[in-house]
Write an enzyme that holds these catalytic residues in place. Structure first.
Site, short mmCIF file in Angstrom:
data_model
loop_
_atom_site.label_atom_id
_atom_site.label_comp_id
_atom_site.label_asym_id
_atom_site.label_seq_id
_atom_site.Cartn_x
_atom_site.Cartn_y
_atom_site.Cartn_z
N LYS A 170 0.82 -1.22 0.00
CA LYS A 170 0.00 0.00 0.00
C LYS A 170 0.85 1.26 0.00
CE LYS A 170 -3.94 -2.11 2.31
NZ LYS A 170 -4.82 -2.07 3.48
N CYS A 171 2.16 1.11 0.17
CA CYS A 171 3.07 2.26 0.27
C CYS A 171 3.72 2.53 -1.08
CB CYS A 171 4.15 1.96 1.31
SG CYS A 171 5.46 3.18 1.38
N GLY A 172 3.55 3.75 -1.58
CA GLY A 172 4.12 4.13 -2.87
C GLY A 172 5.63 4.04 -2.90
N ARG A 189 6.58 0.43 -3.14
CA ARG A 189 6.35 -0.09 -4.50
C ARG A 189 7.43 0.39 -5.46
NH1 ARG A 189 1.07 1.53 -3.27
NH2 ARG A 189 1.22 3.23 -4.78
#
Length: 116
Positions: free
Chosen positions: A10-12, A15
């Protein structure tokens, strides 16, 4: 080269760091979704030591119960923070990446280049 990322999908930033690792030639990547499979306390202690940082520096404050648990004040010890992280993995700032060249908290994601 083997690399392990402690990842939150969920963390940009997490990712983006994972994308760098996936695109790097010769990297054999292990992905650990640390919220589902948290590292043991001893592993956390080793990761922070190898990264040359304190558990306080690896503490995630935003979006975690760090303040409520009293971990953001100056009296919180490294042992208290590590114990809390082992119990509540949302306290671990991400992404942590480990290779044979070292460990980095990859914020921003380009820091991962230092250990590739």
């Amino acid at each position: 080269m083997k690399a392990t990322i402690w990842h939150n999908p969920k963390c940009g930033t997490s990712r983006k760091t994972m994308a760098i690792l996936q695109e790097a030639p010769g990297v054999e990547l292990t992905v650990v979704e640390y919220l589902k499979n948290p590292p043991e306390r001893a592993k956390l202690e080793q990761l922070y030591s190898d990264a040359g940082m304190t558990p306080q520096e690896g503490l995630r404050v935003r979006g975690s119960p760090a303040e409520e648990l009293g971990l953001t004040n100056d009296s919180a010890t490294a042992d208290q923070i590590l114990d809390a992280m082992a119990q509540e993995p949302s306290l671990i700032n991400r992404p942590l990446v480990e290779t044979e060249k070292g460990v980095r908290l990859c914020r921003p994601q380009d820091i991962v280049q230092e250990i590739l």
